[in-house]
Design an enzyme around this catalytic site. Structure first.
Site, short mmCIF file in Angstrom:
data_model
loop_
_atom_site.label_atom_id
_atom_site.label_comp_id
_atom_site.label_asym_id
_atom_site.label_seq_id
_atom_site.Cartn_x
_atom_site.Cartn_y
_atom_site.Cartn_z
CD GLU A 142 84.56 13.23 42.05
OE1 GLU A 142 85.46 13.84 41.29
OE2 GLU A 142 84.52 12.11 42.52
CD GLU A 147 89.23 16.77 37.27
OE1 GLU A 147 90.04 15.94 37.86
OE2 GLU A 147 88.29 16.50 36.71
#
Length: 337
Positions: A142, A147
Site C-alpha cells: 500500500e 493523508e
C-alpha cells in the site's frame, strides 16, 4: 464526448524524459491515461463496504452519491464530498461519504494529480493512495500519497507492507522520517512515514493556496518517490519542463527499493505489484478518532469525542470535499514495446 479542459502545461505533457534519482538511469514516460471530469464515472468503482479503518462513515454507491450530490462532475471537474446537511443516527454506520477505486491497476508508473481542494476539518481523514489489486492486503503493498487528519497542515506519505521492509532514517528526501518500519504488524500498522516540510501541503492551508500538484513515481528499479508543488509556485518552473524538473528534484518523500542493491532493506518485487488507485474520505476511525489524537487537537474543544462531533455537527463538513482537476498516468516507454 466532451471538451477537454486546459489544465496547465503539466497536464498536457505527453512524454516525459527524466533522469532518475539513480544517476545511471534515464526514464522516458508516456501518457497512457488522462482522467478529467466525466472520465472518473466510468473508470472508477464506488465502494460500499464497511470502512476497514473503523471510521464513523457510510460509504454510498455511485447512484446514491450522484442523487444526493455527494459526487458531481463537469467537463473540467470531479468532486467527491461528505454529507453536510444531516445529523447521524446512533444506529447508522456513520456520515455519508465516498470511497472509489480505479478499475485498472498499474505497476511501474508515474501518477500526476492536479487538485484544487482536499477535505479539511475536525474529524476528517482523507487519503489518496494505491494498493495491490491482487492482494490480499497487505500483500502487494500500500502506498499512501496524500493523508492526514483533523486540522493538520502537513502531508504524510507512507508505505504499508508485509514483513521485512524498512527504510533508513536518513535518505535523499526533503521530508522528515517519522517511522522506519513499513511492516503492518509493527507499531499498530503505522507504516514507514514521511512528513512533508511544506506547511501548505495538506488541509486548509493547501486549499487556501488554490491547491496544487502531487506526483508519485512507482518504480521497480528504484522504489517510490512523492513530490508536492503548490499551485502558487508553478510559474517558477516554466512551461513544459515542469515534470522534467520535478523528477530531477529531490522528492518530499523517497522510499528506495533497488532490488539489486546489497544495502537494500526492502525488495520491491517481494512487496509490491500492480496497484489500484483509491480516493476516500472517512471520519474518526483508528487515527483521527483515537483518544490521544483527538484530545491533542483543538477539535476536542468542540466535542468530547470525534464520533459525537461527526454525528451532531453536519455544518462542520462544508469543506470536506475533493475537487479534482485531473489525474494523469504515465508508464515507462519500455513497458509499451
Amino acid at each position: 464526448m466532451y471538451t477537454r479542459c486546459a489544465i496547465l502545461a503539466l497536464a498536457s505533457l505527453a512524454v516525459v524524459n527524466a533522469q532518475s534519482l539513480l544517476p545511471s538511469l534515464t526514464v522516458t514516460y508516456n501518457l497512457i491515461v488522462s482522467h478529467v471530469g466525466y472520465d472518473f464515472l466510468g473508470n472508477f468503482s464506488w465502494e460500499t463496504a464497511d470502512d476497514p479503518t473503523n471510521g464513523r462513515v457510510n460509504y454510498v454507491d455511485q447512484a446514491t452519491a450522484l442523487t444526493n450530490n455527494l459526487t458531481f462532475v463537469s467537463d473540467c471537474k470531479f468532486v467527491m464530498r461528505a454529507d453536510d446537511t444531516k445529523k447521524v443516527a446512533k444506529s447508522a454506520r456513520g456520515r455519508d461519504s465516498v470511497r472509489i477505486h480505479s478499475r485498472d491497476a498499474y505497476d511501474d508508473a508515474l501518477f500526476v494529480l492536479d487538485i484544487s481542494h482536499m477535505p479539511e476539518g475536525c474529524g476528517t481523514w482523507p487519503a489518496w493512495w494505491t494498493l495491490s489489486q491482487k492482494g490480499p492486503w497487505p500483500h502487494g503493498g500500500e502506498i499512501d500519497i496524500i493523508e492526514g487528519v483533523n486540522l493538520g497542515q502537513q502531508n504524510l506519505a507512507s508505505l504499508h507492507t508485509t514483513p521485512n521492509c524498512s527504510m533508513s532514517k536518513v535518505r535523499s528526501q526533503k521530508g522528515m522520517t517519522k517511522s522506519t518500519s513499513c511492516d503492518t504488524s509493527v507499531n499498530f500498522n503505522q507504516g514507514c512515514g514521511v512528513a512533508f516540510p511544506e506547511e501548505d501541503s495538506y488541509g486548509a492551508s493547501f486549499n487556501a493556496g488554490g491547491g496544487g500538484f502531487y506526483i508519485m513515481e512507482k518504480s521497480s528499479k528504484k522504489g517510490v518517490s512523492v513530490w508536492f508543488k503548490s499551485r502558487n509556485s508553478l510559474p517558477l518552473l516554466g512551461d513544459e519542463l515542469i515534470l522534467d524538473l520535478m523528477l530531477l528534484s529531490t522528492p518530499d518523500a523517497y522510499f528506495p527499493m533497488q532490488d539489486e542493491s546489497p544495502d537494500n532493506n526492502c525488495n520491491y518485487s517481494k512487496h509490491f505489484d500492480a496497484h489500484n488507485i483509491v480516493f476516500d474520505l472517512t471520519f474518526c476511525g483508528d487515527w483521527a478518532g483515537s483518544e490521544s489524537v483527538w484530545n491533542a487537537s483543538t477539535c476536542a474543544a468542540k466535542a468530547s469525542t470525534c464520533k459525537s462531533f461527526v454525528d451532531n455537527n453536519p455544518h462542520e463538513f462544508t469543506e470536506a470535499y475533493w475537487e479534482i482537476n485531473s489525474l494523469k498516468i504515465y508508464t515507462p516507454s519500455d513497458l509499451l514495446r
